[in-house]
Design a protein around this motif. Sequence first.
Motif, mmCIF file in Angstrom:
data_model
loop_
_atom_site.group_PDB
_atom_site.id
_atom_site.type_symbol
_atom_site.label_atom_id
_atom_site.label_comp_id
_atom_site.label_asym_id
_atom_site.label_seq_id
_atom_site.Cartn_x
_atom_site.Cartn_y
_atom_site.Cartn_z
ATOM 1 N N PRO A 220 0.840 -1.203 0.000
ATOM 2 C CA PRO A 220 0.000 0.000 0.000
ATOM 3 C C PRO A 220 0.873 1.251 0.000
ATOM 4 C CG PRO A 220 0.056 -0.964 2.177
ATOM 5 C CD PRO A 220 0.811 -1.904 1.288
ATOM 6 N N LYS A 221 0.600 2.182 -0.903
ATOM 7 C CA LYS A 221 1.392 3.404 -1.009
ATOM 8 C C LYS A 221 0.484 4.623 -0.903
ATOM 9 C CE LYS A 221 4.875 0.761 -1.888
ATOM 10 N NZ LYS A 221 5.826 0.461 -0.816
ATOM 11 N N SER A 222 1.050 5.713 -0.457
ATOM 12 C CA SER A 222 0.311 6.965 -0.364
ATOM 13 C C SER A 222 0.851 7.931 -1.410
ATOM 14 C CB SER A 222 0.452 7.574 1.030
ATOM 15 O OG SER A 222 -0.231 8.794 1.104
ATOM 16 N N LYS A 223 -0.045 8.469 -2.219
ATOM 17 C CA LYS A 223 0.370 9.360 -3.301
ATOM 18 C C LYS A 223 -0.662 10.469 -3.438
ATOM 19 C CE LYS A 223 1.825 9.244 -8.156
ATOM 20 N NZ LYS A 223 1.977 8.385 -9.348
ATOM 21 N N ASP A 224 -0.195 11.729 -3.377
ATOM 22 C CA ASP A 224 -1.091 12.884 -3.486
ATOM 23 C C ASP A 224 -2.218 12.821 -2.462
ATOM 24 O OD1 ASP A 224 0.434 13.773 -5.664
ATOM 25 O OD2 ASP A 224 -0.765 12.604 -7.082
ATOM 26 N N GLY A 225 -1.883 12.315 -1.258
ATOM 27 C CA GLY A 225 -2.870 12.249 -0.196
ATOM 28 C C GLY A 225 -3.889 11.155 -0.353
ATOM 29 N N GLN A 226 -3.731 10.294 -1.370
ATOM 30 C CA GLN A 226 -4.679 9.210 -1.597
ATOM 31 C C GLN A 226 -3.977 7.868 -1.488
ATOM 32 O OE1 GLN A 226 -6.510 9.918 -5.401
ATOM 33 N NE2 GLN A 226 -7.903 11.471 -4.585
ATOM 34 N N HIS A 227 -4.732 6.884 -0.990
ATOM 35 C CA HIS A 227 -4.208 5.526 -0.814
ATOM 36 C C HIS A 227 -4.384 4.751 -2.128
ATOM 37 C CE1 HIS A 227 -2.790 2.431 1.890
ATOM 38 N NE2 HIS A 227 -3.693 1.603 1.428
ATOM 39 N N HIS A 228 -3.302 4.196 -2.636
ATOM 40 C CA HIS A 228 -3.421 3.377 -3.841
ATOM 41 C C HIS A 228 -2.511 2.161 -3.705
ATOM 42 C CE1 HIS A 228 0.382 5.261 -4.892
ATOM 43 N NE2 HIS A 228 0.494 4.431 -5.905
ATOM 44 N N LEU A 229 -2.662 1.232 -4.624
ATOM 45 C CA LEU A 229 -1.956 -0.048 -4.538
ATOM 46 C C LEU A 229 -1.116 -0.281 -5.786
ATOM 47 C CD1 LEU A 229 -5.011 -1.979 -3.150
ATOM 48 C CD2 LEU A 229 -2.928 -1.505 -1.884
ATOM 49 N N ALA A 230 0.131 -0.691 -5.575
ATOM 50 C CA ALA A 230 1.048 -0.924 -6.681
ATOM 51 C C ALA A 230 1.080 -2.404 -7.028
ATOM 52 C CB ALA A 230 2.450 -0.452 -6.293
ATOM 53 N N PRO A 231 0.922 -2.768 -8.307
ATOM 54 C CA PRO A 231 0.970 -4.168 -8.713
ATOM 55 C C PRO A 231 2.266 -4.852 -8.280
ATOM 56 C CG PRO A 231 0.164 -2.814 -10.517
ATOM 57 C CD PRO A 231 0.617 -1.870 -9.447
ATOM 58 N N VAL A 232 2.153 -6.108 -7.885
ATOM 59 C CA VAL A 232 3.309 -6.904 -7.466
ATOM 60 C C VAL A 232 3.824 -7.681 -8.676
ATOM 61 C CG1 VAL A 232 4.131 -8.717 -5.925
ATOM 62 C CG2 VAL A 232 2.400 -7.098 -5.129
ATOM 63 N N ASN A 233 5.044 -7.370 -9.106
ATOM 64 C CA ASN A 233 5.605 -7.949 -10.328
ATOM 65 C C ASN A 233 6.407 -9.221 -10.103
ATOM 66 O OD1 ASN A 233 4.667 -5.795 -11.955
ATOM 67 N ND2 ASN A 233 6.459 -4.565 -11.416
ATOM 68 N N ALA A 234 6.986 -9.393 -8.916
ATOM 69 C CA ALA A 234 7.915 -10.508 -8.704
ATOM 70 C C ALA A 234 7.895 -10.947 -7.246
ATOM 71 C CB ALA A 234 9.334 -10.092 -9.099
ATOM 72 N N ILE A 235 8.089 -12.257 -7.046
ATOM 73 C CA ILE A 235 8.198 -12.861 -5.718
ATOM 74 C C ILE A 235 9.334 -13.870 -5.755
ATOM 75 C CG2 ILE A 235 7.068 -14.322 -3.985
ATOM 76 C CD1 ILE A 235 4.388 -13.248 -4.935
ATOM 77 N N ALA A 236 10.192 -13.847 -4.736
ATOM 78 C CA ALA A 236 11.275 -14.835 -4.635
ATOM 79 C C ALA A 236 11.431 -15.248 -3.174
ATOM 80 C CB ALA A 236 12.584 -14.256 -5.161
ATOM 81 N N PHE A 237 11.573 -16.556 -2.936
ATOM 82 C CA PHE A 237 11.739 -17.097 -1.589
ATOM 83 C C PHE A 237 13.222 -17.264 -1.258
ATOM 84 C CE2 PHE A 237 7.344 -18.019 -2.285
ATOM 85 C CZ PHE A 237 6.775 -17.994 -1.026
#
Length: 326
Positions: A220-237
Amino acid sequence: MEVPLEIPIGDAISRIQFAPNSNNLLISSWDSNLRLYDFDGSVLRLEAPSEAALLDCCFQQDDSVAFTVASDGFIRRYDLHSGIIDPMGNHDDMATCIGYSNETCLLITSGFDKRLLSWDNRTKKHFSLSMTLDAEIDSMSLNGFKVTVGIGASAHVYDLRKFDKPNLSMEPCNGTQLRCVSSIPYAEGLAVGSVDGRVALHVSSSSNSNDIGYTFRCHPKSKDGQHHLAPVNAIAFSPLVSGAFVTGDDEGYATIWDARSKKRLVEFPRYSNSVASLSYNHLGQLLAVASSYTYQEAKEIVEPPKVFIRKVDNIDFGSSSARRKT
């Protein structure tokens, strides 16, 4: 400590992957070049040009052979010592994902022709099996005898020993488009990242009643005072710390999480581009981060693609449930 690799890369990075037994790093790119970088020697060992944009890459079970899939549909084999490139076969459309199974010695590829293909590099004909699916495969991950594929909002797990129908099919993010899938190396299960910033984990047991699954908002990120969500591109264990995994998002953040507690362990400083790909080395002491535009978003930042290597063996996990493997 983080080290930027001084490698000019002319277009978006599609995949980075550490070698199975060394600190050599494989880099495939939309500029049609496959690169092999020796981190220990701080030198580019190989730069092999191709005829089409390279959309994914992987090593064979040792460090001497690699494979790529490309926008022209072809699967290519690279001898990393001699630099010789051999075409193995092709999909009928763009070939998008590739992985190698040490347990079966099979190469698995997918493409926009909606086919999942297996290739046996030990035979002259190479081609082994084919399966036609209902839609294009967006992402893929191999672990042992299992191959996990992401199609739209669905994730499917196949057993390579019985390559006819999935052992598991599910919509882990409740109908939301998936951006990446990853097999869990220490358990029967999968992790996925979605376009709305969620990560879902599902761990299977011998009894369905004991299956464990949960979803959490990962970036979850905050941008211009609004809450938005950034797509998750990669996962590594992590191979070093059981229960730890890293995610990378479109906003340029790479974050290490504890899979059991769902807590954020560390978030690295923001990269200038999206985090397009992630890879741990075989000991889990190094983490490679590809900072690159991905052609996924119309308003992406277009900075020159870069690869960074970060030492992660000194991270303090404190009271986290994630623990170093012994």
